[in-house]
Design an enzyme around this catalytic site. Structure first.
Site, PDB file in Angstrom:
ATOM      1  N   ASP A   1      31.743  35.553  44.907  1.00  0.00           N
ATOM      2  CA  ASP A   1      33.130  36.558  44.747  1.00  0.00           C
ATOM      3  C   ASP A   1      32.186  38.305  44.845  1.00  0.00           C
ATOM      4  O   ASP A   1      30.843  38.252  44.331  1.00  0.00           O
ATOM      5  CB  ASP A   1      33.082  35.719  43.677  1.00  0.00           C
ATOM      6  CG  ASP A   1      34.374  36.630  43.351  1.00  0.00           C
ATOM      7  OD1 ASP A   1      35.907  36.740  43.671  1.00  0.00           O
ATOM      8  OD2 ASP A   1      34.948  37.243  41.671  1.00  0.00           O
TER       9      ASP A   1
ATOM     10  N   ASP B   1      35.257  40.499  43.367  1.00  0.00           N
ATOM     11  CA  ASP B   1      35.248  41.670  42.147  1.00  0.00           C
ATOM     12  C   ASP B   1      35.407  40.825  40.917  1.00  0.00           C
ATOM     13  O   ASP B   1      35.543  39.602  40.525  1.00  0.00           O
ATOM     14  CB  ASP B   1      36.971  41.588  42.062  1.00  0.00           C
ATOM     15  CG  ASP B   1      37.079  42.780  40.913  1.00  0.00           C
ATOM     16  OD1 ASP B   1      37.153  43.879  40.840  1.00  0.00           O
ATOM     17  OD2 ASP B   1      38.618  42.492  40.559  1.00  0.00           O
TER      18      ASP B   1
END
Lengths: 304, 304
Positions: free
Chosen positions: B22, B24
């Site tokens: 991922d 953020d």
């Protein structure tokens, strides 16, 4: 279930003291009266029936709705009109709410809240507002005095308002989330349906992950308030409306009689479909159909 | 469950060929790298591991995300990046979609759809649009060629776009409703969370009463696409992310290994709470923690 006969209509006329009408699709469509609406309301008044107009529409105040009825030939007072924006204001008054309300909604909602002595933030004053995305740390500063986010239909919805509402709800667990109504769509023209207050309510549920308190139909609040204020028993009320999921469900869940009119969003095939679980006490094409029993009513008021 | 030991990390290093990060909260926060991210990615590359960056954020294109990674010191190619806007475009391509897409979203979403050869209506070009409420019959005319409403985060959402999307969905039963992601909130600054794509998706569900097809995490599409394109078995992938309801759930539901990092939205107490039903294979404070086993790795590539 079959369409109301004259006998059904006469029985309803005798059974109910308070006649609670939906507006859009029942009394009018847009700016045109449903044929027979004026004459039927006059007939009810001549027998001293109590008349109420209850709408989930939160964009107009009670006074504005009464003025529209009067201008269309049905004299009505603001006290006979209930709107879901009035309901939001009345609810906050009943709980002695003394903080500010953040409004996602239009002028009519701000008017009703203000009339109930509630200070409003947002609403029309946040029309066109944008967050400064050039800022290194974009930020929406919220008024810490806000104690309720009140949401109705807002045709000028924007990201700033959604973010402001979300921040009020997330930064303060005790901040209430009040939905005037959750109608998916409503009418502003005869050519298409328009996104309703349910759009704005769903958006704020989507970002805040909080669930609102619903005050409009089919929630009980407006019928509770109407019956308490006017000292009417629930079983002496009949709700007349065109929507099964709001009007008719509202009446059924709250112990009132119900009459579905086919002059709005519900078709006879939808009403009679085996998928439909909401069954009104009566149904007819439009409220004008009640006039068929005009000549069969007693000339005196003995039935009252 | 307890924090990953060096033995756990070594086992993961040996077990997984594809490392799916991922962005953020995992690789960066806003515009700052998570400490150790650069060094860990370099370490993985030195062992010929496949690296992917998968984000639900639909506002930036793959190329823009790759450029940001590179500028922060992690050289990356657009082909290593998956975004939920790319997923929407890739999905429509897989079904040979040949109509137009109505976009509720920003530039990055239009870019990805256009790159896939899909004509777009709406998006940034409908910023600031208003319906003419002075018209006796207000109306939003929609393009009859629209065959899909594609919704991502839109910080310039307005009533016109919501009404346009609703009309596309209501006037044409075969019009698809595609959600890039349904994240409630995201990050544009370190000071507050902002309303996410879930806000716009919920609003359109609210008015259209239609359910969307979800393409972002935790839906399987992006992992299916990644594994098929790069010929990787699901059980050779590990998903590393900070969100239980998207990243970790996505990995678990799709047969990949999972590692939850506490450098984003999930705290250790939330992860270990009995209310949490989403259990990653591993967890650690941040991806920098993987570096503790750097000296214990084989010097050759025999583990591949």
């Amino acid at each position: 279930m079959k369409k109301a006969t004259d006998q059904d209509k006469l029985a309803a006329f005798q059974a109910y003291d308070a006649w609670v009408f939906d507006l859009d699709g029942t009394i009018w469509k847009g700016s045109t009266l449903i044929p027979g609406a004026k004459e039927f309301i006059e007939l009810l008044r001549s027998y001293q029936k109590k008349i109420f107009f209850v709408t989930n529409n939160a964009t107009k105040s009670r006074a504005a709705n009464a003025a529209k009825l009067t201008s269309l030939g049905i004299p009505a007072s603001p006290g006979e009109v209930y709107t879901s924006s009035f309901a939001a204001a009345a609810y906050l008054r009943t709980i002695s709410f003394h903080k500010k309300a953040y409004v996602v909604g239009e002028e009519g909602l701000v008017e009703e809240l203000s009339a109930a002595g509630i200070s409003c933030v947002g609403g029309p004053e946040h029309r066109g507002k944008e967050i400064d995305w050039q800022d290194k740390e974009p930020h929406v500063e919220v008024d810490p005095e806000v104690g309720a986010v009140v949401v109705g239909l807002d045709r000028f919805i924007n990201y700033y308002k959604l973010q402001y509402a979300t921040q009020c709800l997330l930064s303060n667990d005790s901040c209430m989330f009040v939905a005037c109504n959750t109608d998916a769509r409503g009418h502003f023209s005869s050519t298409q349906e328009f996104a309703g207050a349910g759009t704005m309510v769903a958006a704020i549920i989507g970002c805040s992950e909080r669930e609102p308190l619903l005050l409009g139909k089919p929630a009980s609040f407006m019928l509770d308030h109407l019956c308490a204020t006017h000292q009417i028993a629930r079983d002496k009320c009949i709700v007349i409306g065109d929507r099964l999921d709001t009007d008719i469900l509202w009446g059924i869940q709250n112990g009132a009689g119900t009459c579905c009119v086919l002059s709005g969003v519900t078709s006879e095939s939808q009403l009679l479909s085996s998928d439909n679980k909401v069954h009104p006490s009566l149904y007819m094409d439009s409220i004008g159909d009640f006039l068929s029993v005009k000549g069969q009513l007693p000339s005196s008021c003995s039935i009252m």
